[in-house]
Design a protein around this motif. Structure first.
Motif, PDB file in Angstrom:
ATOM      1  N   TYR A  94       0.903  -1.249  -0.147  1.00 37.03           N
ATOM      2  CA  TYR A  94       0.104   0.118   0.030  1.00 37.03           C
ATOM      3  C   TYR A  94       0.838   1.379   0.267  1.00 37.03           C
ATOM      4  O   TYR A  94       0.779   2.006  -0.678  1.00 37.03           O
ATOM      5  CB  TYR A  94      -0.884  -0.104   1.252  1.00 37.03           C
ATOM      6  N   LEU A  95       1.651   1.553   1.000  1.00 42.03           N
ATOM      7  CA  LEU A  95       2.811   2.605   0.891  1.00 42.03           C
ATOM      8  C   LEU A  95       3.683   2.615  -0.283  1.00 42.03           C
ATOM      9  O   LEU A  95       3.943   3.491  -0.598  1.00 42.03           O
ATOM     10  CB  LEU A  95       3.491   2.396   2.427  1.00 42.03           C
ATOM     11  N   GLN A  96       3.998   1.411  -0.528  1.00 41.04           N
ATOM     12  CA  GLN A  96       5.196   1.333  -1.707  1.00 41.04           C
ATOM     13  C   GLN A  96       4.311   1.928  -3.218  1.00 41.04           C
ATOM     14  O   GLN A  96       4.942   2.626  -3.534  1.00 41.04           O
ATOM     15  CB  GLN A  96       5.517  -0.045  -2.210  1.00 41.04           C
ATOM     16  N   VAL A  97       3.121   1.608  -3.272  1.00 43.12           N
ATOM     17  CA  VAL A  97       2.322   2.092  -4.555  1.00 43.12           C
ATOM     18  C   VAL A  97       2.302   3.532  -4.610  1.00 43.12           C
ATOM     19  O   VAL A  97       2.341   4.433  -5.231  1.00 43.12           O
ATOM     20  CB  VAL A  97       0.837   1.330  -4.770  1.00 43.12           C
ATOM     21  N   ALA A  98       1.825   3.913  -2.940  1.00 36.96           N
ATOM     22  CA  ALA A  98       1.453   5.503  -2.794  1.00 36.96           C
ATOM     23  C   ALA A  98       2.605   6.436  -2.971  1.00 36.96           C
ATOM     24  O   ALA A  98       2.641   7.395  -3.940  1.00 36.96           O
ATOM     25  CB  ALA A  98       0.822   5.564  -1.308  1.00 36.96           C
ATOM     26  N   PHE A  99       3.838   5.728  -2.745  1.00 36.65           N
ATOM     27  CA  PHE A  99       5.018   6.717  -2.942  1.00 36.65           C
ATOM     28  C   PHE A  99       5.476   6.224  -4.337  1.00 36.65           C
ATOM     29  O   PHE A  99       6.120   7.579  -5.000  1.00 36.65           O
ATOM     30  CB  PHE A  99       6.068   6.003  -1.897  1.00 36.65           C
TER      31      PHE A  99
END
Length: 127
Positions: free
Chosen positions: A108-113
């Motif tokens: 989730y955070l990887q994609v957002a970043f």
């Protein structure tokens, strides 16, 4: 997170974990002092990044690292960091743009970043 992640990422580096102080001002002072006192170019700094008040501690810690020419890694911890990326793009660039690596505990955070233009690697919390 840093207590368990740091030895696995950088086993050859002596660690100084900072800060356990509860008072916000003392905690910030402790963190910035640690960057000045223990910061060495051959020993990178791990910065836990949360999306609320502690975000500002991370921004200032990263700024101190950049001023001193120190390498640093950001460990992304806050579920609201995607919102922070949109609300504070300049500060996020100051913080994340200078990091040697961004470490996300979830896809989730990887994609957002990645959508915001930053490269992040996933290392799950379970590790």
């Amino acid at each position: 997170m840093a207590e368990s992640l740091a030895p696995r990422l950088l086993p050859e580096v002596k660690l100084h974990l900072v800060s356990r102080r509860r008072n916000r001002l003392f905690r910030l002072a402790d963190m910035l002092y640690a960057v000045l006192r223990y910061g060495r170019q051959e020993q990178p700094v791990l910065i836990d990044v949360y999306s609320t008040l502690n975000f500002w501690y991370a921004v200032l810690s990263a700024a101190f690292c950049r001023i001193r020419g120190l390498r640093y890694f950001c460990v992304l911890r806050g579920g609201n960091l995607p919102r922070r990326l949109k609300q504070n793009p300049f500060l996020c660039q100051v913080l994340f743009g200078g990091a040697e690596k961004l470490i996300a505990p979830s896809r989730y955070l990887q994609v957002a970043f990645q959508e915001a233009g930053y490269d992040a690697v996933v290392i799950p919390n379970g590790i």
